[in-house]
Design an enzyme around this catalytic site. Structure first.
Site, PDB file in Angstrom:
ATOM      1  CD  GLU A  31      -3.028  -0.997   2.489  1.00 39.10           C
ATOM      2  OE1 GLU A  31      -2.978   0.272   3.659  1.00 39.10           O
ATOM      3  OE2 GLU A  31      -3.915  -1.966   2.028  1.00 39.10           O
ATOM      4  CD  GLU A  70      -3.835  -5.745   4.139  1.00 36.60           C
ATOM      5  OE1 GLU A  70      -4.507  -4.809   4.680  1.00 36.60           O
ATOM      6  OE2 GLU A  70      -2.592  -5.698   3.500  1.00 36.60           O
TER       7      GLU A  70
END
Ligand code: IFM
Length: 457
Positions: A177, A363
């Site tokens: 991320e 995720e």
């Protein structure tokens, strides 16, 4: 539906997914390991950030977290109990290079050596993330990701890790991320290192992406059969209305949230419309940087949590957008919108626009205010429902032709949720922090039955 209310399970079956589908759970070093002063580990930017008053909601830090550094065998047993076939974890860079670069700390390497062996002994496939935000503080003192020298340090660190673990670890994720580590860390100031300068943030993004591309090549040289990718936090972006202004705002918001990362990674360079918007805040680049960033990878990791609704806001320079808190929608206890359909749409959009050969949901998960009953159980039907619906959504995307090859739940354990401290619980396993006792939640038991954990024992 209350978190403990009766819940009618949806009829979803593991067999509906492709045969070689990866089923996993994800974790990250700073959020679970604790033991921040043990075995020569250096300081990370998160140790430093947490020490600053007011930065973390409950004033906590990752100093103890889930004490996974000492309790990892029990935690891997839990992962095994779930019936997953893959386990995603990250390496704490400051355990390997306490000073960011230079001397390697052998005890840090030994820890991950044991961890990887433990993962394999339990029949799980190790998925290693190199950077899940715990930058050595020594590198931050040199400018952190704003500085090009951090790129070199990351490549050296990737080299050491892939040489040491590449005989057993075949799945490598360079960064987790980058939007969060760079925009939240360098522009919004809500994550470490806590800076508030958009130009710095865009430079940090560039260096993170460059380090991804250069590290990909190094990992491939060291591990011939490596599968290398990056994990991005991606969001469907919805215009607040069909007005021309809101539709254009949605395009701009998508530009920073999604395209700023996807476009250069897949060979298109930074999006032209966004370069025009950021003007002289654009990152400084060297000649071949974009070529390096677009180094071929094997998969994209998609981290999906929620869509964002956006309206035009001319006063908010330079992007002139505003995220709208739309009402009447289902939300987790974190306030994040629950939108399984958004997952299908997001996967279809990435597939349509980038035609990647392989994607994994690295995720997906939710946080609710879980409580322990007198019977020492945690009945979290909302989390189960969340997971079921997102699995259906993933399946819809697969049926529509998206090459989705795995699904990793965030997270195996409740853990340190960054600026939110320990208030937010994302785990399939409840962690009672004072005693470090683990309790598999009802969602975890459901996940194990969905995966038919018994069958693979
Ligand atoms: O806990 C985080 C994780 O570290 C990165 N992705 C989102 C999760 C939930 O906020």
């Amino acid at each position: 539906m209350t978190n403990s209310a009766q819940h009618k399970p949806l009829n979803i079956e593991r067999n509906a997914f492709p045969e070689n589908f990866k089923w996993g759970c994800s974790t990250s070093s700073y959020q679970i390991e604790g033991a921040t002063n043990v075995d020569g580990r250096g300081m990370s930017i998160w140790d430093e950030f947490c020490a600053q008053p007011g930065k973390i909601l409950d004033g906590s830090s990752g100093q103890v977290a889930c004490d996974h550094y000492h309790r990892w065998p029990e935690d891997l047993d839990l992962a095994r109990t779930l019936g997953v076939n893959a386990y995603r974890f990250s390496v704490a860079w400051p355990r390997i290079f306490p000073n960011g670069a230079g001397a390697v700390e052998p005890r840090g390497l030994d820890f991950y050596d044991r961890l990887v062996d433990g993962i394999l002994e339990r029949g799980l496939e190790p998925w290693l993330t190199l950077y899940h935000w715990d930058l050595p503080q020594a590198l931050q003192l040199e400018g952190g990701w704003k500085s090009r020298s951090t790129v070199d340090a990351f490549v050296a660190y990737s080299d050491v890790m892939s040489l040491r673990l590449g005989d057993r670890v075949k799945h490598w994720i360079t960064h987790n991320e980058p939007w969060c580590s760079c925009i939240m860390g360098y522009a919004e100031g809500v994550h470490a290192p806590g800076e508030t300068n958009l130009k710095s943030a865009l430079q940090a993004c560039h260096h993170v992406l460059l380090s991804h591309g250069l590290a990909t090549k190094v990992i491939r040289e060291n591990v011939v059969d490596a599968k290398v990718g990056i994990a991005l936090s991606l969001h469907p972006i919805i215009a607040a209305s069909q007005s021309e202004a809101d539709l254009a705002a949605a395009v701009r918001h998508d530009g920073l949230r999604n395209r700023w990362f996807l476009d250069p990674l897949y060979g298109r360079g930074y999006p032209q419309d966004m370069l025009e918007i950021v003007g002289n805040l654009a990152p400084i680049m060297e000649a071949d940087d974009l070529l390096h960033i677009a180094a071929p990878t094997d998969f994209l990791g998609v981290n999906y949590y929620f869509p964002e609704t956006v309206e035009d806001a001319q006063e908010n320079l330079p992007f002139r957008t505003n995220v709208v808190e739309n009402t009447g929608v289902e939300r987790t206890d974190f306030g994040w919108q629950v939108a399984p359909q958004g997952l299908t749409e997001l996967l279809l959009r990435i597939h349509r626009d980038y035609a990647l050969p392989s994607m994994y949901l690295t995720e997906n998960g939710s946080t609710y205010d879980d409580v322990v009953t007198e019977e020492n159980e945690v009945v979290d039907v909302k989390r189960q429902s969340y997971l079921e619906r997102h699995l259906f959504a993933a399946l819809d995307a697969i049926k529509a032709g998206v090459p989705l090859q795995g699904y990793f739940v965030w997270s195996l354990l409740d853990n340190f949720e960054w600026a939110q401290g320990y208030k937010r619980r994302f785990g399939l396993t409840y962690v009672d922090y004072p005693t470090q006792r683990r309790i598999l939640k009802s969602s975890g038991k459901w996940f194990a039955s969905f995966l038919d954990a018994e069958r693979i024992k």
